[in-house]
Structures are given as C-alpha cells and as structure tokens.
Design a protein around this motif. Structure first.
Motif, PDB file in Angstrom:
ATOM      1  N   LEU A 169      48.643  34.154  41.043  1.00 45.11           N
ATOM      2  CA  LEU A 169      49.889  34.906  41.130  1.00 45.11           C
ATOM      3  C   LEU A 169      49.690  36.250  41.815  1.00 45.11           C
ATOM      4  O   LEU A 169      50.577  36.745  42.501  1.00 45.11           O
ATOM      5  CB  LEU A 169      50.457  35.128  39.726  1.00 45.11           C
ATOM      6  CG  LEU A 169      50.882  33.858  38.993  1.00 45.11           C
ATOM      7  CD1 LEU A 169      51.084  34.154  37.508  1.00 45.11           C
ATOM      8  CD2 LEU A 169      52.148  33.296  39.607  1.00 45.11           C
ATOM      9  N   SER A 170      48.511  36.827  41.613  1.00 50.79           N
ATOM     10  CA  SER A 170      48.173  38.102  42.244  1.00 50.79           C
ATOM     11  C   SER A 170      46.676  38.042  42.588  1.00 50.79           C
ATOM     12  O   SER A 170      45.988  37.104  42.215  1.00 50.79           O
ATOM     13  CB  SER A 170      48.463  39.266  41.295  1.00 50.79           C
ATOM     14  OG  SER A 170      47.746  39.110  40.089  1.00 50.79           O
ATOM     15  N   GLN A 171      46.197  39.054  43.282  1.00 51.93           N
ATOM     16  CA  GLN A 171      44.788  39.037  43.678  1.00 51.93           C
ATOM     17  C   GLN A 171      43.873  39.017  42.456  1.00 51.93           C
ATOM     18  O   GLN A 171      44.115  39.712  41.473  1.00 51.93           O
ATOM     19  CB  GLN A 171      44.454  40.239  44.559  1.00 51.93           C
ATOM     20  CG  GLN A 171      44.940  40.066  45.965  1.00 51.93           C
ATOM     21  CD  GLN A 171      44.211  40.986  46.942  1.00 51.93           C
ATOM     22  OE1 GLN A 171      43.336  41.749  46.580  1.00 51.93           O
ATOM     23  NE2 GLN A 171      44.596  40.881  48.200  1.00 51.93           N
ATOM     24  N   PHE A 172      42.844  38.193  42.566  1.00 49.82           N
ATOM     25  CA  PHE A 172      41.807  38.093  41.554  1.00 49.82           C
ATOM     26  C   PHE A 172      40.477  38.147  42.296  1.00 49.82           C
ATOM     27  O   PHE A 172      40.254  37.343  43.205  1.00 49.82           O
ATOM     28  CB  PHE A 172      41.946  36.786  40.755  1.00 49.82           C
ATOM     29  CG  PHE A 172      40.871  36.585  39.737  1.00 49.82           C
ATOM     30  CD1 PHE A 172      40.847  37.349  38.578  1.00 49.82           C
ATOM     31  CD2 PHE A 172      39.880  35.636  39.928  1.00 49.82           C
ATOM     32  CE1 PHE A 172      39.850  37.154  37.626  1.00 49.82           C
ATOM     33  CE2 PHE A 172      38.879  35.450  38.993  1.00 49.82           C
ATOM     34  CZ  PHE A 172      38.863  36.213  37.832  1.00 49.82           C
ATOM     35  N   GLN A 173      39.668  39.102  41.985  1.00 52.45           N
ATOM     36  CA  GLN A 173      38.399  39.328  42.684  1.00 52.45           C
ATOM     37  C   GLN A 173      38.614  39.440  44.192  1.00 52.45           C
ATOM     38  O   GLN A 173      37.806  38.978  44.988  1.00 52.45           O
ATOM     39  CB  GLN A 173      37.386  38.227  42.350  1.00 52.45           C
ATOM     40  CG  GLN A 173      36.989  38.193  40.894  1.00 52.45           C
ATOM     41  CD  GLN A 173      35.965  37.129  40.576  1.00 52.45           C
ATOM     42  OE1 GLN A 173      35.526  36.362  41.435  1.00 52.45           O
ATOM     43  NE2 GLN A 173      35.575  37.065  39.324  1.00 52.45           N
ATOM     44  N   GLY A 174      39.766  40.032  44.577  1.00 52.87           N
ATOM     45  CA  GLY A 174      40.061  40.287  45.976  1.00 52.87           C
ATOM     46  C   GLY A 174      40.721  39.142  46.730  1.00 52.87           C
ATOM     47  O   GLY A 174      40.981  39.258  47.925  1.00 52.87           O
ATOM     48  N   PHE A 175      41.014  38.024  46.046  1.00 52.43           N
ATOM     49  CA  PHE A 175      41.595  36.855  46.721  1.00 52.43           C
ATOM     50  C   PHE A 175      42.775  36.290  45.928  1.00 52.43           C
ATOM     51  O   PHE A 175      42.893  36.513  44.733  1.00 52.43           O
ATOM     52  CB  PHE A 175      40.545  35.742  46.879  1.00 52.43           C
ATOM     53  CG  PHE A 175      39.348  36.155  47.686  1.00 52.43           C
ATOM     54  CD1 PHE A 175      39.361  36.097  49.065  1.00 52.43           C
ATOM     55  CD2 PHE A 175      38.191  36.611  47.050  1.00 52.43           C
ATOM     56  CE1 PHE A 175      38.260  36.477  49.810  1.00 52.43           C
ATOM     57  CE2 PHE A 175      37.083  37.000  47.783  1.00 52.43           C
ATOM     58  CZ  PHE A 175      37.123  36.931  49.161  1.00 52.43           C
ATOM     59  N   LYS A 176      43.630  35.535  46.647  1.00 47.36           N
ATOM     60  CA  LYS A 176      44.733  34.825  45.994  1.00 47.36           C
ATOM     61  C   LYS A 176      44.567  33.315  46.087  1.00 47.36           C
ATOM     62  O   LYS A 176      45.322  32.572  45.469  1.00 47.36           O
ATOM     63  CB  LYS A 176      46.072  35.235  46.617  1.00 47.36           C
ATOM     64  CG  LYS A 176      46.493  36.645  46.205  1.00 47.36           C
ATOM     65  CD  LYS A 176      47.848  37.003  46.728  1.00 47.36           C
ATOM     66  CE  LYS A 176      48.911  36.320  45.902  1.00 47.36           C
ATOM     67  NZ  LYS A 176      50.273  36.728  46.257  1.00 47.36           N
TER      68      LYS A 176
ATOM     69  N   ASP B 163      46.142  32.041  32.962  1.00 43.95           N
ATOM     70  CA  ASP B 163      47.421  32.751  32.997  1.00 43.95           C
ATOM     71  C   ASP B 163      47.655  33.499  34.316  1.00 43.95           C
ATOM     72  O   ASP B 163      48.751  33.973  34.580  1.00 43.95           O
ATOM     73  CB  ASP B 163      47.594  33.679  31.798  1.00 43.95           C
ATOM     74  CG  ASP B 163      46.540  34.777  31.719  1.00 43.95           C
ATOM     75  OD1 ASP B 163      45.542  34.730  32.465  1.00 43.95           O
ATOM     76  OD2 ASP B 163      46.718  35.690  30.889  1.00 43.95           O
ATOM     77  N   LEU B 164      46.637  33.579  35.165  1.00 42.69           N
ATOM     78  CA  LEU B 164      46.783  34.180  36.498  1.00 42.69           C
ATOM     79  C   LEU B 164      47.066  33.130  37.571  1.00 42.69           C
ATOM     80  O   LEU B 164      47.296  33.473  38.730  1.00 42.69           O
ATOM     81  CB  LEU B 164      45.508  34.934  36.895  1.00 42.69           C
ATOM     82  CG  LEU B 164      45.137  36.157  36.072  1.00 42.69           C
ATOM     83  CD1 LEU B 164      43.853  36.779  36.618  1.00 42.69           C
ATOM     84  CD2 LEU B 164      46.261  37.175  36.079  1.00 42.69           C
ATOM     85  N   VAL B 165      47.030  31.853  37.191  1.00 41.90           N
ATOM     86  CA  VAL B 165      47.122  30.764  38.166  1.00 41.90           C
ATOM     87  C   VAL B 165      48.571  30.357  38.409  1.00 41.90           C
ATOM     88  O   VAL B 165      49.321  30.076  37.476  1.00 41.90           O
ATOM     89  CB  VAL B 165      46.287  29.555  37.698  1.00 41.90           C
ATOM     90  CG1 VAL B 165      46.494  28.359  38.621  1.00 41.90           C
ATOM     91  CG2 VAL B 165      44.818  29.938  37.631  1.00 41.90           C
ATOM     92  N   LYS B 166      48.936  30.346  39.690  1.00 36.02           N
ATOM     93  CA  LYS B 166      50.262  29.878  40.105  1.00 36.02           C
ATOM     94  C   LYS B 166      50.258  28.357  40.180  1.00 36.02           C
ATOM     95  O   LYS B 166      51.143  27.695  39.660  1.00 36.02           O
ATOM     96  CB  LYS B 166      50.617  30.484  41.461  1.00 36.02           C
ATOM     97  CG  LYS B 166      51.980  30.112  41.977  1.00 36.02           C
ATOM     98  CD  LYS B 166      52.250  30.826  43.295  1.00 36.02           C
ATOM     99  CE  LYS B 166      53.602  30.458  43.838  1.00 36.02           C
ATOM    100  NZ  LYS B 166      53.843  31.153  45.130  1.00 36.02           N
ATOM    101  N   LYS B 167      49.248  27.802  40.871  1.00 34.02           N
ATOM    102  CA  LYS B 167      49.119  26.345  40.931  1.00 34.02           C
ATOM    103  C   LYS B 167      47.695  25.961  41.307  1.00 34.02           C
ATOM    104  O   LYS B 167      46.973  26.729  41.953  1.00 34.02           O
ATOM    105  CB  LYS B 167      50.138  25.712  41.871  1.00 34.02           C
ATOM    106  CG  LYS B 167      49.832  25.813  43.340  1.00 34.02           C
ATOM    107  CD  LYS B 167      50.876  25.061  44.156  1.00 34.02           C
ATOM    108  CE  LYS B 167      50.504  25.063  45.624  1.00 34.02           C
ATOM    109  NZ  LYS B 167      51.430  24.330  46.448  1.00 34.02           N
ATOM    110  N   THR B 168      47.331  24.753  40.895  1.00 28.31           N
ATOM    111  CA  THR B 168      46.037  24.175  41.227  1.00 28.31           C
ATOM    112  C   THR B 168      46.302  22.759  41.732  1.00 28.31           C
ATOM    113  O   THR B 168      47.103  22.032  41.145  1.00 28.31           O
ATOM    114  CB  THR B 168      45.122  24.097  39.981  1.00 28.31           C
ATOM    115  OG1 THR B 168      44.981  25.407  39.438  1.00 28.31           O
ATOM    116  CG2 THR B 168      43.747  23.544  40.335  1.00 28.31           C
TER     117      THR B 168
END
Length: 152
Positions: free
Chosen positions: A106-113, A141-146
């Motif tokens: 949903l937002s950057q995580f460790q510098g990436f989306k 909870d940070l994941v938009k889709k996998t």
C-alpha cells in the motif's frame, strides 16, 4: 463499502461453489465507467472450463436474485483466476510455497512498493519472500495484493 459487499458475497457464495467441487479464489465488486461488476474467480485442480463457469454463474445469479445483497444493478462475471492468480487465503500461501510471486504494498516498505521473489510462506502474519539470496518479510497489513508470476 465495496470491501464489505465483497465479504458478504464471499460468505454467501463460498458454500455454493465448494459444493460443486470448486474453489472460490477471489471476489471483486468494482465500478468501471458507468457499470458495476461482480467478478467471481473460481478454480479447481487442473483448471476450470466454460461449463464450470456457466454452472456457477447460473447458481450464483439465482441465489443473489433471491437474497438481493447488492443495492444497484451490476453485471456478474465468473471466470478462472488466470495464470497470475491472486493469493489471499492462508491456504494459498501454503499451496504455492516455492512459487514465484509479486507482492504490491500500500505504501513504500524498505524503499519499494513491489517485491518479486520465491514465496517462502506466510509466517507470523508476514509474507516472506526470497530473492537474490536474501529474505524479506512484508507485514500482511501493508500488502495491497499478492499474485503468482509467470516464470519464463
């Protein structure tokens, strides 16, 4: 509101799909242009065919007409999840361990989306991937889709 409707539809439809020996992979309720679409993605070992989709479409349509959980007009579509099927349920993450996947946050995580790599699994509510001999654990909870990725 769309997520609530998707959850309601999933609860209503899941038993009907299961009794036909199929898996309900995903439910989408989206507006595209002026029209609303209710999309059901189904699967089974070896894949689904047009007869499976038609059978589920008729059964679901009849049930939804009776229960009427969606307030406005919509178009019902039933299809296969495709080769890059989404992974949503805990069972999906077990079933596809070792597969190549893409995770969108949903937002950057460790510098990436976006993250792609081999699925290690779902551990402590984190999606764990391995890529370039490194592991990354992305909080669910940070994941938009996998979804699965085709490996050429």
């Amino acid at each position: 509101m769309n997520k609530l409707i998707e959850q309601q539809i999933e609860t209503l439809v899941e038993p009907l799909v299961s009794e036909k020996g199929l898996e309900l992979v995903n439910v989408e309720y989206v507006k595209e242009g002026a029209h609303w679409y209710l999309r059901l993605y189904i699967d089974k070992e070896g894949g689904v065919d047009m007869d499976d989709c038609t059978d589920v479409s008729h059964a679901v349509s009849e049930m939804l007409d009776t229960k009427n959980p969606i307030p406005q007009a919509y178009m019902l579509e039933v299809s296969s999840p495709g080769l890059e099927r989404p992974l949503k349920k805990e069972e999906d993450f077990k079933r596809f361990q070792g597969s190549l996947v893409m995770v969108h946050t949903l937002s950057q995580f460790q510098g990436f989306k976006k993250f792609s790599g081999t699925l290690v699994g779902l551990i402590n509510d984190e999606i764990v991937l391995e890529y370039e001999n490194k592991r990354v654990a992305i909080p669910r909870d940070l994941v938009k889709k996998t979804h699965l990725l085709l490996d050429f």
